[in-house]
Write a protein that holds these residues in place. Structure first.
Motif, PDB file in Angstrom:
ATOM      1  N   TYR A 110       0.828  -1.200   0.000  1.00  0.00           N
ATOM      2  CA  TYR A 110       0.000   0.000   0.000  1.00  0.00           C
ATOM      3  C   TYR A 110       0.870   1.261   0.000  1.00  0.00           C
ATOM      4  N   ALA A 141     -12.679   0.088   0.369  1.00  0.00           N
ATOM      5  CA  ALA A 141     -12.680   0.862   1.612  1.00  0.00           C
ATOM      6  C   ALA A 141     -14.085   1.209   2.074  1.00  0.00           C
ATOM      7  N   ASP A 174     -11.267   7.672  -3.732  1.00  0.00           N
ATOM      8  CA  ASP A 174     -10.703   6.474  -3.100  1.00  0.00           C
ATOM      9  C   ASP A 174     -10.070   6.830  -1.765  1.00  0.00           C
ATOM     10  N   CYS A 175      -9.338   7.933  -1.775  1.00  0.00           N
ATOM     11  CA  CYS A 175      -8.631   8.358  -0.565  1.00  0.00           C
ATOM     12  C   CYS A 175      -9.597   8.809   0.520  1.00  0.00           C
ATOM     13  N   SER A 227     -10.947   5.685   2.076  1.00  0.00           N
ATOM     14  CA  SER A 227      -9.900   5.031   2.868  1.00  0.00           C
ATOM     15  C   SER A 227      -9.674   5.752   4.181  1.00  0.00           C
ATOM     16  N   MET A 260      -4.080   3.782   1.637  1.00  0.00           N
ATOM     17  CA  MET A 260      -5.118   4.057   0.656  1.00  0.00           C
ATOM     18  C   MET A 260      -5.520   2.769  -0.062  1.00  0.00           C
ATOM     19  N   MET A 261      -6.835   2.591  -0.236  1.00  0.00           N
ATOM     20  CA  MET A 261      -7.426   1.453  -0.930  1.00  0.00           C
ATOM     21  C   MET A 261      -8.445   1.989  -1.936  1.00  0.00           C
TER      22      MET A 261
END
Length: 524
Positions: A56, A168, A105-106, A109, A162-163
């Protein structure tokens, strides 16, 4: 309990173990324990932290001096009198599934991490909203200035990794993710993973490192290896033998008693890679009797001689351990004298028994989870359980492996239903240089780390330290924080240890820090 007697049999057989058949091409690493959890948000297990650093990435990293630096972000702009932060993602960031990393995405996450990490409560008090202004822009709207935000976003246990949003946002942070998709420099090869035995990674060709030198988790993560394999070898002597024969390339945590033997072997190098070491602790369960009784916790603390614990763990080389230790790292700027008389003097058996009587301890069972496959945890567990027996504590010592402890410690069940009272743990030394990231010291009840202490005085000192207007006030709160910790005993500090690693001499470029990282490493 003398370390020589404790580990002599293992050291004596170091060169008598059978060889292991290992392919020569990849860099072969022996981690300190089995990798049982792949979710660095769900657990603070050190081996999972090390796994996550490969797979990651985070918005910010930390350099060797543990100063936060932009990592996935190009940088940030602060305006509105410190109440708005704008972070721009670097161009070209890609997930391992081939899709681009987006700001949304962030956001997902960060929300998942903040629900699980004890830091989340601190951040939520100061943040109104985190938004994706566009595909590459994160916008933080704050209730009040929060200059320490990058320090939280660069922490390494649990990591704010982050995923993709689809993972997430869909996986409860109190459950483990099962699909591993990161954007880091290595891809996890899930089809090859065998818990208890084998983990494999390959270079992620679409990863674009920063154009700057690597420094711990910050800087350019330039990968020079096509493949890395982790071979789980619980027996230290077998691992040492495999290193001397060239069948493995790097031991994260060789048994200290084997270091002199390894130094004499041709083609082997030993030395410190972890510059800040590990804080050794015991974590009591604050929900279950008798460890929910602060008087019992203080008596348990008094029963322990930190020096004897470190001697058993690391041996007699004073360069590899430091005591006495309170609730901050020895020699750190926050270390102070509040409560330190308690740990500096030895408490007699009779004195500890009187403390237990005053706490109205009636011989209730204490379920101690003793991991035997972690060298350090095994050593200091053995010493402290012996000390507990001497003062009359009724210890149910349950021998197990570390992976089982990691799986079991989230349980809040009563002891007669499979619950627990205490387990040993280690935390990165840099997280104990001040109150900011000391995860095991937060005492915010259900939001706290496993054990769930609840101490308003300790939490008040923590919050006051975060918002202190100057260094003088911050110092006052550091003293108040340690005094409150000695009063309530959220965990029991055992000392700081600084183990040496060992690696084949043809392995070069290893980056020093507080965790093993694989960027910059070469295998000749």
């Amino acid at each position: 309990m003398k370390r020589r007697a404790f580990l002599a049999a293992t050291a004596a057989t170091a060169l008598a173990r059978p060889a292991l058949a290992v392919a020569a091409k990849p860099l072969v690493f022996v981690p300190q324990a089995n990798l049982t959890s792949l979710d660095p948000v769900w657990t603070t297990a050190t081996v999972t932290r090390n796994f996550a650093l490969m797979v990651y990435d985070m918005l910010y990293g930390r350099d060797e001096a543990f100063v936060p630096r932009p990592q996935m972000v190009e940088g940030h702009v602060i305006d509105d009198d410190g109440k708005r932060w704008t972070m721009k993602l670097r161009d070209g960031l890609m997930w391992h599934d081939g899709t681009p990393v987006l700001a949304r995405d962030c956001v997902a996450s960060l929300h998942r991490w903040m629900r699980r990490d004890s830091s989340g409560a601190t951040i939520n008090l100061r943040v109104d909203a985190i938004e994706a202004a566009d595909d590459r822009t994160l916008l933080w709207r704050l209730r009040k200035p929060f200059p320490l935000l990058p320090h939280f976003l660069s922490k390494v246990q649990p990591q704010p990794v982050m995923m993709p949003e689809r993972i997430a946002a869909s996986v409860d942070p109190f459950k483990q993710v099962t699909e591993i998709v990161g954007s880091g420099p290595f891809r996890f090869l899930d089809r090859e993973y065998v818990s208890g035995s084998f983990v494999a990674f390959e270079k992620f060709d679409r990863y674009q490192p920063r154009n700057e030198p690597a420094s711990y988790t910050a800087g350019g993560h330039q990968v020079l290896l096509e493949r890395v394999e982790w071979h789980v070898i619980p027996d230290s002597a077998t691992a040492a033998n495999a290193l001397t024969s060239g069948e493995v390339d790097w031991l994260e945590l060789p048994q200290p008693d084997l270091i002199p033997m390894l130094k004499r072997q041709p083609g082997v190098t030993t030395g410190p890679l972890d510059l800040y070491g590990t804080v050794a602790i015991l974590r009591p369960n604050h929900l279950n009797e008798p460890t929910s009784n602060v008087g019992v916790r203080r008596a348990m603390f008094a029963a322990i001689d930190q020096r004897e614990v470190m001697l058993a763990t690391m041996g007699e080389d004073p360069a590899t351990w430091r005591v006495p230790m309170g609730y901050f790292l020895p020699s750190s700027k926050c270390a102070n004298d509040a409560g330190m008389d308690f740990v500096r003097r030895r408490h007699s058996v009779d004195e500890v028994k009187r403390m237990l009587d005053q706490a109205k301890y009636g011989g209730e069972k204490i379920v101690f989870l003793h991991p035997t496959d972690q060298i350090a945890y095994n050593a200091f567990s053995t010493v402290v359980v012996d000390a507990f027996h001497k003062v009359g504590l009724n210890v149910d010592e349950q021998m197990t492996d570390w992976g089982t402890v990691v799986q079991r410690r989230p349980s809040k069940e009563k002891l007669d239903k499979g619950g627990w009272s205490m387990f040993p743990a280690g935390a990165p030394g840099p997280e104990y240089v001040d109150p900011l990231l000391a995860n095991t010291l937060r005492s915010n009840g259900s939001k706290a780390w496993f054990g769930w202490p609840d101490d308003p005085a300790l939490e008040a000192a923590y919050e006051a330290w975060i918002d202190a207007p100057d260094d003088a006030e911050r110092r006052r709160q550091e003293i108040a924080f340690q005094a409150a910790a000695f009063a309530s005993v959220p965990s029991i500090p055992l000392g700081q240890y600084l183990p040496h690693a060992a690696w084949r001499s043809n392995v070069t470029g290893l980056v020093k820090g507080s965790a093993p990282v694989f960027w910059g490493a070469r295998k000749g």
